[in-house]
Design an enzyme around this catalytic site. Structure first.
Site, PDB file in Angstrom:
ATOM      1  CG  ASP A   1       1.469   9.215 -33.755  1.00 41.24           C
ATOM      2  OD1 ASP A   1       1.732   8.167 -34.366  1.00 41.24           O
ATOM      3  OD2 ASP A   1       2.199   9.648 -32.846  1.00 41.24           O
TER       4      ASP A   1
ATOM      5  CG  HIS B   1       2.860   8.959 -38.042  1.00 42.82           C
ATOM      6  ND1 HIS B   1       3.677   8.926 -36.949  1.00 42.82           N
ATOM      7  CD2 HIS B   1       2.813  10.263 -38.431  1.00 42.82           C
ATOM      8  CE1 HIS B   1       4.115  10.154 -36.676  1.00 42.82           C
ATOM      9  NE2 HIS B   1       3.603  10.978 -37.557  1.00 42.82           N
TER      10      HIS B   1
END
Ligand code: NAG
Ligand code: NAG
Length: 424
Positions: A250, A273
């Site tokens: 993430d 991310h």
């Protein structure tokens, strides 16, 4: 006469001084000798050492060493005021810890935690029953704390990733896996050298901290692991994160509301991310963020500011400088329509006010075609958005890339793809 007096005074002073030195030396030798045989503390000048082994830790990777760590921490925390405590987690061993709080305020002005050995979480979720389960290793209200060493912190994430609930899942509710390590209300924190792997959820969170220097970390979890952010910064000020490698499932680093004076540099991100501000909600404010000299490799997003519709705080003085992208899906994003859930997000005329946002000296490749997406609220414009020397190509030879904007105001110079949608 005067000279004689001065000379004899000097001799006296020297004698007193050397006697003190000898006494200091003797007492040190004595305490070292004593403590190596009988005591669990060792005094070196004004630093007192607390080794977890002396408090009963086993370090075999299986035995629960939580109580030994708690006792060693309590001793270190309640040691002499204005002195320094050193908590030693020795190398060559692996310590299994259940959820644990290293709480303050502590008496010493500085506490050093030397993590040379490894720390692992429980291998069964049921070991968490009866404990707080928001966070595994919590440092709270400790000022002047340094955590450093070459040890490895393993959160045993795989037992949480498929199902974040500890026991049965109550329908209609959401279970959150724990954060591996959290620093809460810590002032003047130093964190460096450690390797953090496989957190159940976020690896490291700084919450309501003022003054932290974080460097030389490795944070690693599989690309497919859910919600395993590298670092979250929440309601914190004066945080400096540098020279680290973050490869997770993430956000590499996420900066939340209430944060200001944040410096991030020398970070290798990916997979993951990317570096994100937000998602900002409600009255959230973020100011003075400087992200520079970072590389993103195969991340989903690169650098991003996102906010929920209906939020009404602001984010300003944010700069991204010297960023390199390598096959990043969506390199540059402002998204004021953030709404990841399936539930509908109601349209609102309110929005987080974004201003003074700079993207400078950015280059690299994207594996998607829309490489700059500045989607500001239709009712609250973004102002003074500056793009300067931004060159992003497709990672696929021969493919064209483009940028888009909604209600974004500012100026672009030396930008490819050209960004004609940016209004003055
Ligand atoms: C930029 O970051 C890299 C690590 O990604 C580091 O090795 C290098 O020293 C940094 N350069 C500057 C000028 O800070
Ligand atoms: C740009 O971002 C907005 C907001 O998230 C999204 O709705 C839109 O599809 C994006 N544009 C492109 C071309 O991907």
């Amino acid at each position: 006469m005067m000279v004689l007096l001065i000379v004899s005074f000097c001799i006296m002073f020297l004698q007193v001084h050397s006697i003190t030195l000898v006494l200091v030396w003797l007492s040190c030798m004595l305490s070292c000798a004593l403590s190596s045989t009988t005591n669990s503390r060792v005094s070196l000048a004004s630093t007192t050492i607390f080794n977890v082994m002396k408090y009963g830790a086993r370090g075999d990777g299986r035995t629960d060493d939580s109580q030994a760590f708690t006792n060693a921490w309590k001793a270190a925390c309640n040691s002499l005021p204005n002195a320094k405590s050193l908590l030693v987690i020795p190398k060559g061993r692996t310590f299994m810890l259940k959820p644990i709080t290293f709480g303050g305020p502590c008496k010493p002005s500085r506490i050093f935690v030397q993590v040379s050995g490894n720390i692992v979480g429980p291998t069964q979720k049921t070991d968490w029953l009866g404990h707080h389960y928001d966070v595994w290793l919590l440092f709270e209200r400790v000022n002047g704390l340094t955590v450093s060493g070459s040890g490895r912190i393993d959160g045993q994430g795989p037992i949480w990733w498929k199902n974040a609930c500890i026991t049965t899942h109550v329908p209609g509710t959401t279970c959150h896996a724990p954060v591996a390590m959290q620093f809460k209300r810590c002032n003047s924190l130093r964190l460096n050298g450690l390797t953090h792997v496989n957190s159940p959820r976020v690896h490291l969170t700084f919450t309501t901290c003022n003054g932290a220097i974080v460097s030389n970390l490795k944070i690693i979890a599989p690309e497919t692991s859910p919600n395993t952010d590298g670092i979250n910064i929440e309601t914190s000020t004066n945080i400096n994160i540098r020279d680290s490698i973050i490869a997770t499932g993430d956000d590499c680093i996420a900066i939340g509301g209430g944060s200001s004076n944040i410096k991030i540099s020398g970070i290798m991100c990916g997979p993951g991310h990317g570096i994100s501000i937000g998602a900002l909600a409600g009255t959230d404010v973020v100011e003075n963020v400087d992200v520079r000299n970072c590389t993103m490799r195969k991340t989903l997003t690169g650098v991003r500011i996102k906010s929920w519709q209906g939020a009404f705080g602001h984010a300003r003085k944010i700069s991204f400088t010297g960023i390199k992208f390598d096959a990043v899906n969506n390199p540059i994003i402002i998204d004021q329509y953030y709404c990841p859930s399936i539930k509908s997000c109601p349209l609102s005329t309110l929005a987080t006010k974004l201003s003074d946002i700079t993207f400078r000296g950015i280059s690299g490749t994207s594996s998607m075609d829309n490489v700059i997406n500045l989607s500001c609220s239709k009712t609250v414009a973004c102002t003074n958005i500056v793009l300067d020397s931004v060159y992003i190509k497709s990672a696929i030879p021969g493919r064209k890339v483009y940028g888009t904007c909604i209600n974004a105001h500012g100026r672009a110079s030396h930008v490819k793809p050209s960004l004609n949608c940016l209004k003055p």
